[in-house]
Design a protein around this motif. Sequence first.
Motif, PDB file in Angstrom:
ATOM      1  N   LYS A 388       0.835  -1.206   0.000  1.00 61.85           N
ATOM      2  CA  LYS A 388       0.000   0.000   0.000  1.00 61.85           C
ATOM      3  C   LYS A 388       0.868   1.254   0.000  1.00 61.85           C
ATOM      4  N   THR A 389       1.958   1.224   0.749  1.00 54.59           N
ATOM      5  CA  THR A 389       2.857   2.378   0.816  1.00 54.59           C
ATOM      6  C   THR A 389       3.352   2.760  -0.578  1.00 54.59           C
ATOM      7  N   PHE A 390       3.865   1.777  -1.315  1.00 56.54           N
ATOM      8  CA  PHE A 390       4.441   2.082  -2.626  1.00 56.54           C
ATOM      9  C   PHE A 390       3.385   2.282  -3.705  1.00 56.54           C
ATOM     10  N   THR A 629     -10.736   6.472   7.392  1.00 55.23           N
ATOM     11  CA  THR A 629     -11.620   5.792   8.335  1.00 55.23           C
ATOM     12  C   THR A 629     -11.777   4.329   7.949  1.00 55.23           C
ATOM     13  N   PHE A 630     -11.528   3.431   8.897  1.00 55.04           N
ATOM     14  CA  PHE A 630     -11.740   2.011   8.631  1.00 55.04           C
ATOM     15  C   PHE A 630     -12.976   1.484   9.346  1.00 55.04           C
ATOM     16  N   MET A 646     -15.353  -1.225   3.900  1.00 56.70           N
ATOM     17  CA  MET A 646     -14.839  -2.185   2.930  1.00 56.70           C
ATOM     18  C   MET A 646     -16.023  -2.767   2.169  1.00 56.70           C
ATOM     19  N   ALA A 647     -15.733  -3.412   1.063  1.00 58.96           N
ATOM     20  CA  ALA A 647     -16.793  -3.987   0.234  1.00 58.96           C
ATOM     21  C   ALA A 647     -17.417  -5.191   0.941  1.00 58.96           C
ATOM     22  N   PHE A 648     -18.727  -5.307   0.838  1.00 60.35           N
ATOM     23  CA  PHE A 648     -19.437  -6.419   1.473  1.00 60.35           C
ATOM     24  C   PHE A 648     -18.948  -7.764   0.930  1.00 60.35           C
ATOM     25  N   SER A 649     -18.585  -7.796  -0.344  1.00 59.99           N
ATOM     26  CA  SER A 649     -18.150  -9.045  -0.981  1.00 59.99           C
ATOM     27  C   SER A 649     -16.818  -9.541  -0.429  1.00 59.99           C
ATOM     28  N   GLU A 650     -16.064  -8.672   0.273  1.00 59.60           N
ATOM     29  CA  GLU A 650     -14.727  -9.041   0.732  1.00 59.60           C
ATOM     30  C   GLU A 650     -14.681  -9.490   2.190  1.00 59.60           C
ATOM     31  N   ILE A 651     -15.780  -9.318   2.927  1.00 56.10           N
ATOM     32  CA  ILE A 651     -15.760  -9.648   4.352  1.00 56.10           C
ATOM     33  C   ILE A 651     -15.881 -11.154   4.573  1.00 56.10           C
ATOM     34  N   ARG A 695      -7.218  -4.462   5.566  1.00 54.56           N
ATOM     35  CA  ARG A 695      -7.396  -4.168   4.144  1.00 54.56           C
ATOM     36  C   ARG A 695      -6.878  -2.765   3.828  1.00 54.56           C
ATOM     37  N   GLN A 696      -7.196  -1.809   4.700  1.00 54.88           N
ATOM     38  CA  GLN A 696      -6.724  -0.444   4.469  1.00 54.88           C
ATOM     39  C   GLN A 696      -5.209  -0.344   4.573  1.00 54.88           C
TER      40      GLN A 696
END
Length: 702
Positions: A388-390, A629-630, A646-651, A695-696
Amino acid sequence: MKATEAKLLDFLRKSPQFVIPIYQRTYSWTEKECRQLWDDILRTGSNDDISAHFVGSIVYIEKGIYQVSSQSPLLVIDGQQRLTTVTLLIAALARALEQLDEEKREPLDGFSPRKLRNYYLLNPEEEGEKYYKLILSQTDKDSLTSIVGNREQPKEYSLRVTENFKLFESWIAGCKEDLTPLCKGLAKLIVVDIALNRDQDNPQLIFESMNSTGKELSQADLIRNYILMGLEPQLQTRLYEQYWRPMEIDFGQEAYSEQFDGFMRHYLTVKTGEIPRIGEVYEAFKVHANSTKTAQAGVEALVTDIRTFSRYFCAMALGKETDPDLKLAFHDLRELRVDVAYPFLLELYHDYATGMLSRENFLAAVRLVEAYVFRRAICSIPTNSMNKTFATLSRAINKDHYLESIQAHLLLLPSYRRFPKDEEFRRDLKSRDLYNFRSRSYWLRRLENYGRKERVQVDEYTIEHIMPQNENLSASWKTELGPEWKRIHETWLNTIGNLTLTGHNSEYSDRPFKEKRDISGGFKESPLKLNKGIGQLDKWDEEAIKERANSLADIALEVWKMPKLSNGVMETYRPISVKSDYTIEDHPYIHTGAMQELFEVLRKELIALDPCVTEEFRKKYVAYKAETTFVSVISQTKRLILALNMAFSEINDPKGICRDVSKLKLSASGEIRVSLASLDELPYVMGLVRQSFDRQMGNGGY
């Protein structure tokens, strides 16, 4: 589209010629796939109760919809691997039969060497390319035509085609002239003959939906086919030969198959700002290709851009850089295995190549990335946030102050993403087990060659423990180390102060320190900078190890240098924090109401996730942030509602307590709502919250 079941040999015999389009991947079956087909054929041919064996589909394009009745070549969309492998097997069988006595040369009707060649391999009445039943692309083409035409292999031959032909020759030889089961098995092979109408069918969609047996297509194969398949043949050929084929050559056969998918993932990260999942690069590419801006630019502009960025990737990741200083810097990054930095570095390379970023600043930025990654590794900071950093670092670049803005952004990164300061780096460098560090040759080489114009090839030396590794230290070493020899040995054995390089490892062995110092080629005579000062010491004890560690740490602070910017400069890059006008008193249910106790426990859990987590009271909810915000907490009389960003499909929610609110317009961001009414529910709910936080932070890895 018209599909018909057919015997493979009948299909080959009736078809005038199969041509593999230039955009298709090269022949790629390995021994594993060939062995599976061979075993299936022998099993089928050895059992009269098995009437047929299905081997997949052959999908091809012609102008009209028909079943192989024209003399026009058939353009193969799917089935190249099976067609090529069966062709190699038949060619090997024909050669083997020729070596037998005349009465054994046709073990089954129709399987003489002449018939095998004239029915299934060649068009005996034709000339030139039309003479061959199957025309492959690139180097595969010459290798296959040489085999079926009984000619010597070309100088630049196809490894897979040649090796698999030899495999079949060896397996046939192992049958010891009992070739009837092989012939029977070949005769029983069944395919689905699928003819496409160019004007009515979409070859790309059909190609994607095929669930054929054999070697799975790579993401790069799918992307190449997606770009080129729907184009007119002339444009298809030009784009392939001008752009795509040079990329394949630059990568080389092995690197193309192993790293091109990774390159496309990095490329899409640069272009979209989002990191595609490893198995979803093709899907992400289609979204990018169909975006308004890319679609308007046209397919040639897209292929040109991919080609341009592939040059940058080859320079960095495959050692193709010509500038000696940049080449060495990229080599160091490869030794550190910093793949996650490639999206960021690809963008920097583009600005360097187009003159926006100077060579000096580009080199400094590459070395800065190296220092950031190595310092974090020494300080044992988890790497899972670096993707995520890069991936997002380029957003922080002020291209009017290019290098300075990169330096400032890295210096301002919080806790888990921090650039370790000199004090932390120095402390951990001295105490860390560097003998078992995954890139130990890297750090030894960097320290040894710092400030050298004539570089030392570290690979020619071996790593040496000055205080020996042997747990059963000799009496002389115990005396040397003193009464606490055991603690000293356990504490400092594999640390930087006790490690060095030597070309005399076997001579040193477990000798006492003074012997290691004074023997021929010992520390007194060592030309290595890493051994500077050791030859002048009278003893090697804990104090000597610490002193040397301090000396090497001083050098390390220069090798992996942390940038220094003034407070005034740093302030210009520091994010502006927006102070909220709201406090906990604006939320009575959690301030003094029934939810106060539950909220306080939840609040502590959320802040404890990471030192970077901050709390912000808003009008209708309380937001908890890392980068953004997470999770948001909405207080009600009898429960707390948590909004997960986050997306519901990813939980991952085995209990099914999450609600999908993606279609509702709500104040707190996020597609997921979770109810929390008691402390008993908190552990499970925190597991859901952590998924949003991870995820964030990019904690899913790269």
